[in-house]
Design a protein around this motif. Structure first.
Motif, mmCIF file in Angstrom:
data_model
loop_
_atom_site.group_PDB
_atom_site.id
_atom_site.type_symbol
_atom_site.label_atom_id
_atom_site.label_comp_id
_atom_site.label_asym_id
_atom_site.label_seq_id
_atom_site.Cartn_x
_atom_site.Cartn_y
_atom_site.Cartn_z
ATOM 1 N N GLN A 22 0.818 -1.208 0.000
ATOM 2 C CA GLN A 22 0.000 0.000 0.000
ATOM 3 C C GLN A 22 0.857 1.265 0.000
ATOM 4 O O GLN A 22 0.509 2.265 -0.620
ATOM 5 N N LYS A 32 0.771 3.949 -2.954
ATOM 6 C CA LYS A 32 0.497 5.360 -2.691
ATOM 7 C C LYS A 32 1.494 6.255 -3.427
ATOM 8 O O LYS A 32 1.108 7.224 -4.084
ATOM 9 N N TRP A 76 -8.885 -6.700 -6.468
ATOM 10 C CA TRP A 76 -9.057 -5.789 -7.594
ATOM 11 C C TRP A 76 -9.219 -4.363 -7.049
ATOM 12 O O TRP A 76 -9.581 -4.180 -5.889
ATOM 13 N N PRO A 77 -8.983 -3.376 -7.912
ATOM 14 C CA PRO A 77 -8.919 -1.987 -7.417
ATOM 15 C C PRO A 77 -10.186 -1.481 -6.738
ATOM 16 O O PRO A 77 -10.110 -0.560 -5.926
ATOM 17 N N TRP A 78 -11.343 -2.034 -7.063
ATOM 18 C CA TRP A 78 -12.569 -1.506 -6.471
ATOM 19 C C TRP A 78 -12.826 -2.082 -5.075
ATOM 20 O O TRP A 78 -13.767 -1.690 -4.403
ATOM 21 N N GLU A 79 -11.958 -3.003 -4.622
ATOM 22 C CA GLU A 79 -12.159 -3.616 -3.317
ATOM 23 C C GLU A 79 -11.449 -2.829 -2.214
ATOM 24 O O GLU A 79 -10.370 -2.266 -2.433
ATOM 25 N N TYR A 80 -12.062 -2.870 -1.055
ATOM 26 C CA TYR A 80 -11.528 -2.171 0.115
ATOM 27 C C TYR A 80 -10.062 -2.531 0.359
ATOM 28 O O TYR A 80 -9.220 -1.660 0.562
ATOM 29 N N GLU A 81 -9.763 -3.837 0.336
ATOM 30 C CA GLU A 81 -8.425 -4.320 0.702
ATOM 31 C C GLU A 81 -7.357 -3.816 -0.258
ATOM 32 O O GLU A 81 -6.189 -3.719 0.096
ATOM 33 N N PHE A 82 -7.742 -3.540 -1.484
ATOM 34 C CA PHE A 82 -6.740 -3.134 -2.469
ATOM 35 C C PHE A 82 -6.146 -1.773 -2.136
ATOM 36 O O PHE A 82 -4.964 -1.539 -2.340
ATOM 37 N N ASN A 83 -6.987 -0.888 -1.624
ATOM 38 C CA ASN A 83 -6.616 0.535 -1.572
ATOM 39 C C ASN A 83 -5.867 0.940 -0.313
ATOM 40 O O ASN A 83 -5.930 0.265 0.714
ATOM 41 N N PHE A 84 -5.168 2.050 -0.444
ATOM 42 C CA PHE A 84 -4.420 2.608 0.676
ATOM 43 C C PHE A 84 -5.190 3.792 1.247
ATOM 44 O O PHE A 84 -6.079 4.340 0.598
ATOM 45 N N LYS A 85 -4.841 4.134 2.454
ATOM 46 C CA LYS A 85 -5.470 5.268 3.109
ATOM 47 C C LYS A 85 -4.648 6.507 2.791
ATOM 48 O O LYS A 85 -3.471 6.564 3.090
ATOM 49 N N LEU A 109 -6.789 2.323 -8.920
ATOM 50 C CA LEU A 109 -7.674 3.477 -9.085
ATOM 51 C C LEU A 109 -6.838 4.754 -9.210
ATOM 52 O O LEU A 109 -5.714 4.813 -8.724
ATOM 53 N N LYS A 118 -11.574 3.722 0.027
ATOM 54 C CA LYS A 118 -11.446 2.826 1.181
ATOM 55 C C LYS A 118 -12.496 3.222 2.203
ATOM 56 O O LYS A 118 -12.236 3.998 3.118
ATOM 57 N N SER A 166 -16.683 2.087 -7.541
ATOM 58 C CA SER A 166 -16.064 1.484 -6.357
ATOM 59 C C SER A 166 -16.704 2.013 -5.085
ATOM 60 O O SER A 166 -16.932 1.268 -4.125
ATOM 61 N N GLN A 169 -18.673 -0.331 -2.417
ATOM 62 C CA GLN A 169 -18.228 -0.440 -1.022
ATOM 63 C C GLN A 169 -19.293 0.077 -0.050
ATOM 64 O O GLN A 169 -19.418 -0.432 1.062
#
Ligand SMILES: [Fe+2]
Lengths: 87, 92, 195
Positions: free
Chosen positions: B6, B10, B78-87, C8, C13, C74, C78
């Protein structure tokens, strides 16, 4: 190039990739066109932007633009203001 | 381990975003030499980071990235999933 | 052609699902001033646009709007994740659920399915660019109303990002318009013809 009335500082073209390259040291730089010529009725005109400096990458992403002169955040009238992260 | 991915993502997303914004600027300012230098420098930095990310965590591009065996493109998340993304907010 | 990049443009998130918010935000997926309309508008108009600068601007902003469509999709997904039937009935998402379960489908907040009637591709480069500038303003306003409706920072941050992009896009279309207007004035013709 007739569209770019104001040109950037030429000595900025020599910057080496450094952590701080995004805040290029500039002398006097106006980030937009200030004089419009040959304007005609029934035409709309947006002044040209002129690149002076950019935010660093992560800050650019957070703000939604790399250009300070185009950053104009929305203040919601219905919400108590939260402290903005970068101001 | 996922923290690392992540963090890398970022940095990469931030550089790629600068490339997007500078690209649009250059579309209407093709003779701005300084903007072009910045754009080229950002893209080169992003490409270096991208190859490293792909080696560690698998392909980023459809039809353009190579893959280890077995075919890694289909791997979650995949990019649309919560786990994929960073804060992004709150920890700068 | 387009190449998919498996990330993305801006991270989504969202920890706390909120079906009500999903129902509002979906309007930027398939509503009148949404990202699908934006993308199709610019990518269609570019075929008849004049000047290299304006063509590239339509091509590249049209492409970025596809990335925004993905961000909005997305968010909707979510926001509906792990929501119980009870919560769906309480928020007014029940009608949507009846037709689509928790799938993402291009409709407006009021439930109207996406239509190409939202966009124009007029063939006159000046007319098209004015339409594009108006479209950017309408999208910006929509994001502001959505920000007013939201109270979760996980939701507000991506909305603020998308809103900021509309401001930049407006500037670029404005610059493209200047170039096109100059070009047409210098050639003393007002007929659309890709050179
Ligand atoms: Fe836009």
């Amino acid at each position: 190039m007739p569209y770019n009335v104001i040109t950037t500082d030429t000595n900025m073209s020599q910057i080496q990739p450094m952590p701080n390259e995004y805040y290029a040291p500039t002398g006097y730089c106006i980030p937009q066109e200030t004089v419009l010529t040959n304007v005609k009725l029934a035409n709309a005109y947006v002044p040209f932007q002129n690149l002076c400096t950019t935010f660093p990458p992560v800050e650019s992403l957070s703000r939604g633009t790399a250009f300070p002169e185009l950053y104009s955040p929305y203040r919601s009238p219905d919400k108590p203001m939260k402290t903005p992260r970068y101001e | 381990m996922d923290k690392n991915r992540q963090k890398l993502l970022k940095q990469l997303s931030a550089l790629d975003f600068m490339a997007v914004d500078l690209n649009l600027y250059l579309d209407t300012h093709p003779y701005d030499r300084d903007a072009l230098l910045r754009y080229n420098s950002i893209v080169m930095q992003a490409n270096a980071l991208r190859s490293y990310y792909e080696r560690m965590y698998g392909p980023l591009y459809s039809f353009r990235s190579t893959s280890d065996y077995p075919w890694r493109w289909i791997n979650n998340p995949w990019p649309w999933e919560y786990e994929f993304n960073f804060k992004l907010a709150g920890e700068e | 052609m387009w190449i998919y990049e498996k990330k993305l443009e801006y991270p989504v998130k969202i920890k706390n699902p909120n079906p009500k918010m999903a129902k509002y935000i979906i309007t930027q997926y398939g509503g009148p001033d949404g990202e699908l309309a934006a993308s199709l508008r610019y990518l269609s108009q570019r075929f008849s646009m004049v000047t290299p600068q304006a063509r590239a601007t339509l091509n590249d902003i049209g492409t970025e709007e596809l990335a925004h469509l993905e961000i909005v999709g997305s968010m909707v997904r979510q926001l509906m994740d792990d929501v119980s039937i009870e919560e769906i009935k309480e928020s007014d998402l029940g009608a949507y659920y009846a037709d689509h379960d928790k799938a993402v489908y291009p409709i407006s907040a009021a439930g109207n399915p996406f239509t190409a009637a939202y966009i124009q591709s007029k063939g006159d480069p000046v007319t098209d660019l004015y339409e594009d500038m108006a479209a950017e303003q309408k999208a910006r306003s929509t994001y502001e109303w959505l920000i007013n409706l939201a109270d979760d920072p996980d939701v507000i941050e991506p909305l603020k990002f998308l809103r900021a992009r509309e401001v930049v896009h407006f500037q670029r279309f404005g610059e493209a318009l200047r170039i096109v207007q100059d070009k047409l004035a210098e050639k003393k013709f007002y007929v659309k013809k890709p050179e």
